[in-house]
Design a protein around this motif. Structure first.
Motif, PDB file in Angstrom:
ATOM      1  N   THR A  18       1.009  -1.124  -0.251  1.00 50.52           N
ATOM      2  CA  THR A  18      -0.061   0.077   0.234  1.00 50.52           C
ATOM      3  C   THR A  18       0.677   1.391   0.040  1.00 50.52           C
ATOM      4  OG1 THR A  18      -0.203   0.041   2.369  1.00 50.52           O
ATOM      5  CG2 THR A  18      -1.997  -1.115   1.262  1.00 50.52           C
ATOM      6  N   MET A  19       2.280   1.068   0.069  1.00 55.04           N
ATOM      7  CA  MET A  19       2.824   2.178   0.229  1.00 55.04           C
ATOM      8  C   MET A  19       3.079   2.955  -1.086  1.00 55.04           C
ATOM      9  SD  MET A  19       5.832   1.794   3.121  1.00 55.04           S
ATOM     10  CE  MET A  19       5.729   3.686   3.760  1.00 55.04           C
ATOM     11  N   GLU A  20       3.532   4.388  -0.998  1.00 58.79           N
ATOM     12  CA  GLU A  20       3.643   5.080  -2.294  1.00 58.79           C
ATOM     13  C   GLU A  20       5.064   4.738  -2.795  1.00 58.79           C
ATOM     14  OE1 GLU A  20       4.777   9.491  -3.523  1.00 58.79           O
ATOM     15  OE2 GLU A  20       4.005   9.234  -1.494  1.00 58.79           O
ATOM     16  N   MET A  21       5.127   4.231  -4.024  1.00 49.81           N
ATOM     17  CA  MET A  21       6.483   3.729  -4.412  1.00 49.81           C
ATOM     18  C   MET A  21       7.472   5.037  -4.646  1.00 49.81           C
ATOM     19  SD  MET A  21       5.594   0.810  -7.403  1.00 49.81           S
ATOM     20  CE  MET A  21       4.199  -0.347  -7.085  1.00 49.81           C
ATOM     21  N   GLY A  22       8.693   4.793  -4.376  1.00 49.23           N
ATOM     22  CA  GLY A  22       9.565   5.978  -4.651  1.00 49.23           C
ATOM     23  C   GLY A  22       9.773   6.952  -3.441  1.00 49.23           C
ATOM     24  N   SER A  23       8.789   6.766  -2.302  1.00 49.12           N
ATOM     25  CA  SER A  23       8.968   7.621  -1.246  1.00 49.12           C
ATOM     26  C   SER A  23       9.922   7.146  -0.029  1.00 49.12           C
ATOM     27  CB  SER A  23       7.414   7.360  -0.459  1.00 49.12           C
ATOM     28  OG  SER A  23       7.452   6.092   0.036  1.00 49.12           O
ATOM     29  N   VAL A  24      10.288   7.701   0.725  1.00 43.72           N
ATOM     30  CA  VAL A  24      11.477   7.656   1.604  1.00 43.72           C
ATOM     31  C   VAL A  24      11.165   6.388   2.250  1.00 43.72           C
ATOM     32  CG1 VAL A  24      12.647   8.382   3.511  1.00 43.72           C
ATOM     33  CG2 VAL A  24      12.254  10.109   1.679  1.00 43.72           C
ATOM     34  N   GLU A  25       9.767   6.339   2.700  1.00 44.02           N
ATOM     35  CA  GLU A  25       9.389   5.400   3.551  1.00 44.02           C
ATOM     36  C   GLU A  25       9.336   3.928   2.878  1.00 44.02           C
ATOM     37  OE1 GLU A  25       7.738   8.085   3.049  1.00 44.02           O
ATOM     38  OE2 GLU A  25       7.784   9.038   5.060  1.00 44.02           O
ATOM     39  N   TYR A  26       9.157   4.127   1.595  1.00 42.68           N
ATOM     40  CA  TYR A  26       9.060   2.893   0.810  1.00 42.68           C
ATOM     41  C   TYR A  26      10.568   2.268   0.790  1.00 42.68           C
ATOM     42  CZ  TYR A  26       8.207  -0.015  -3.525  1.00 42.68           C
ATOM     43  OH  TYR A  26       8.077  -0.863  -4.436  1.00 42.68           O
ATOM     44  N   ALA A  27      11.516   3.121   0.619  1.00 40.08           N
ATOM     45  CA  ALA A  27      12.870   2.834   0.285  1.00 40.08           C
ATOM     46  C   ALA A  27      13.474   2.221   1.815  1.00 40.08           C
ATOM     47  CB  ALA A  27      13.831   3.857   0.094  1.00 40.08           C
ATOM     48  N   GLU A  28      12.959   2.852   2.908  1.00 39.78           N
ATOM     49  CA  GLU A  28      13.470   2.331   4.143  1.00 39.78           C
ATOM     50  C   GLU A  28      12.840   0.818   4.529  1.00 39.78           C
ATOM     51  OE1 GLU A  28      16.121   3.428   6.022  1.00 39.78           O
ATOM     52  OE2 GLU A  28      16.178   4.804   4.281  1.00 39.78           O
ATOM     53  N   LEU A  29      11.648   0.819   3.964  1.00 42.62           N
ATOM     54  CA  LEU A  29      10.974  -0.550   4.332  1.00 42.62           C
ATOM     55  C   LEU A  29      11.619  -1.562   3.305  1.00 42.62           C
ATOM     56  CD1 LEU A  29       7.069  -0.722   4.741  1.00 42.62           C
ATOM     57  CD2 LEU A  29       8.311  -2.209   3.008  1.00 42.62           C
ATOM     58  N   LYS A  30      12.037  -1.316   2.119  1.00 42.54           N
ATOM     59  CA  LYS A  30      12.734  -2.296   1.301  1.00 42.54           C
ATOM     60  C   LYS A  30      14.056  -2.820   2.009  1.00 42.54           C
ATOM     61  CE  LYS A  30      10.168  -2.586  -2.714  1.00 42.54           C
ATOM     62  NZ  LYS A  30       9.702  -3.911  -3.060  1.00 42.54           N
ATOM     63  N   ARG A  31      14.798  -1.652   2.546  1.00 45.02           N
ATOM     64  CA  ARG A  31      16.227  -1.896   3.232  1.00 45.02           C
ATOM     65  C   ARG A  31      15.776  -2.800   4.424  1.00 45.02           C
ATOM     66  NH1 ARG A  31      19.326   1.650   0.585  1.00 45.02           N
ATOM     67  NH2 ARG A  31      18.338   3.695   0.271  1.00 45.02           N
ATOM     68  N   ARG A  32      14.730  -2.733   4.988  1.00 45.55           N
ATOM     69  CA  ARG A  32      14.457  -3.396   6.198  1.00 45.55           C
ATOM     70  C   ARG A  32      14.166  -4.876   6.168  1.00 45.55           C
ATOM     71  NH1 ARG A  32      15.307  -2.544  11.894  1.00 45.55           N
ATOM     72  NH2 ARG A  32      14.023  -4.222  12.827  1.00 45.55           N
ATOM     73  N   PHE A  33      13.690  -5.137   4.953  1.00 42.74           N
ATOM     74  CA  PHE A  33      12.976  -6.582   4.698  1.00 42.74           C
ATOM     75  C   PHE A  33      14.036  -7.514   4.710  1.00 42.74           C
ATOM     76  CE2 PHE A  33      10.919  -9.882   2.122  1.00 42.74           C
ATOM     77  CZ  PHE A  33       9.651  -9.945   2.898  1.00 42.74           C
ATOM     78  N   GLY A  34      14.964  -7.513   4.023  1.00 43.81           N
ATOM     79  CA  GLY A  34      16.217  -8.095   4.153  1.00 43.81           C
ATOM     80  C   GLY A  34      16.662  -8.577   5.593  1.00 43.81           C
ATOM     81  N   TRP A  35      16.899  -7.806   6.127  1.00 42.19           N
ATOM     82  CA  TRP A  35      17.087  -7.927   7.659  1.00 42.19           C
ATOM     83  C   TRP A  35      16.152  -9.125   8.608  1.00 42.19           C
ATOM     84  CZ3 TRP A  35      15.889  -7.227  12.856  1.00 42.19           C
ATOM     85  CH2 TRP A  35      16.818  -7.168  13.880  1.00 42.19           C
ATOM     86  N   GLU A  36      14.887  -8.462   8.320  1.00 39.75           N
ATOM     87  CA  GLU A  36      13.921  -9.246   9.007  1.00 39.75           C
ATOM     88  C   GLU A  36      13.546 -10.765   8.335  1.00 39.75           C
ATOM     89  OE1 GLU A  36      12.402  -8.380  11.734  1.00 39.75           O
ATOM     90  OE2 GLU A  36      12.297  -6.096  11.678  1.00 39.75           O
ATOM     91  N   TRP A  37      13.476 -10.594   6.901  1.00 37.21           N
ATOM     92  CA  TRP A  37      13.449 -11.905   6.162  1.00 37.21           C
ATOM     93  C   TRP A  37      14.617 -12.933   6.605  1.00 37.21           C
ATOM     94  CZ3 TRP A  37      10.011 -14.432   3.167  1.00 37.21           C
ATOM     95  CH2 TRP A  37      10.597 -15.631   2.603  1.00 37.21           C
ATOM     96  N   ASN A  38      15.939 -12.413   6.702  1.00 40.42           N
ATOM     97  CA  ASN A  38      16.937 -13.240   6.948  1.00 40.42           C
ATOM     98  C   ASN A  38      17.049 -13.739   8.459  1.00 40.42           C
ATOM     99  OD1 ASN A  38      17.716 -13.112   4.212  1.00 40.42           O
ATOM    100  ND2 ASN A  38      19.568 -11.722   4.613  1.00 40.42           N
ATOM    101  N   GLY A  39      16.634 -12.911   9.216  1.00 43.22           N
ATOM    102  CA  GLY A  39      16.401 -13.377  10.568  1.00 43.22           C
ATOM    103  C   GLY A  39      15.501 -14.356  10.836  1.00 43.22           C
ATOM    104  N   MET A  40      14.423 -14.435  10.226  1.00 47.51           N
ATOM    105  CA  MET A  40      13.493 -15.327  10.170  1.00 47.51           C
ATOM    106  C   MET A  40      13.999 -16.781   9.773  1.00 47.51           C
ATOM    107  SD  MET A  40       9.769 -15.491   8.111  1.00 47.51           S
ATOM    108  CE  MET A  40      10.424 -15.801   6.519  1.00 47.51           C
TER     109      MET A  40
END
Ligand SMILES: [Fe+2]
Length: 189
Positions: free
Chosen positions: A44-66
């Motif tokens: 649901t996030m606006e693509m290209g936004s700062v929040e979107y970019a931060e969330l994309k960066r965060r995803f790998g950390w959480e996924w790999n942790g899992m």
């Protein structure tokens, strides 16, 4: 949606208190929750936004942790068996490291490194190469294209409840609890 897996069959594992394991299961569950939350939010996030970019960066950390926690719990067993000396993996390890003992030494030494993270015996199928890898946190220094065969958690939460700062003692208990059948299965797949 990723389902949180249940590892309660590990309770009673020699060298690991139930308190430590239960806390560790809870912590693992947190990664699953966040993976699901982030996956949903990114829709649901606006693509290209700062929040979107931060969330994309965060995803790998959480996924790999899992993912790494699942690999870790799944290569532990109360009925641990040694690696079969007649199997393909044993052959591969001795070819690569000189002997199984040398591999064990290398794996343990990698685990004794300063910092928090993971130690992985990783396999690169195309060239048939094995590596002992240090992964910082959950996401730094992975070898792209390799498959984790054996995964050891060396974050402090994995041992401090039972061993204080004696990481080597924890590694000893981990080593005794390895389900080599599982590790070999990953290798053959
Ligand atoms: Fe952990």
């Amino acid at each position: 949606m990723h389902e949180t897996k249940n590892y309660e069959h590990l309770l009673g594992l020699v060298g690991f208190s139930d308190t430590l394991l239960k806390n560790h299961f809870t912590l693992y569950g947190g990664y699953v929750t966040n993976v699901n939350k982030l996956a949903e939010k990114s829709e649901t996030m606006e693509m290209g936004s700062v929040e979107y970019a931060e969330l994309k960066r965060r995803f790998g950390w959480e996924w790999n942790g899992m993912f790494l926690h699942e690999q870790y719990f799944e290569n532990l067993s109360k009925q641990s068996v040694p690696l079969s000396v007649d199997g393909e993996l044993y052959k591969k390890i001795t070819e690569r490291f000189g002997s199984f003992e040398k591999f064990e030494k290398d794996f343990r030494a990698t685990g004794a490194m300063r910092g928090i993270g993971w130690v992985i015996l990783a396999y690169q199928k195309e060239e048939g190469r094995l590596f002992t890898v240090w992964v910082n946190e959950h996401d730094v220094e992975h070898l792209a294209g390799t498959t984790p065969l054996l995964v050891m958690d060396v974050f402090e939460h994995a041992y401090i409840t039972d061993y204080g700062i004696k990481r080597a003692d924890y590694i000893e208990s981990f080593w005794r609890a390895i389900d080599w059948k599982k590790v070999e299965e990953r290798f053959l797949k």
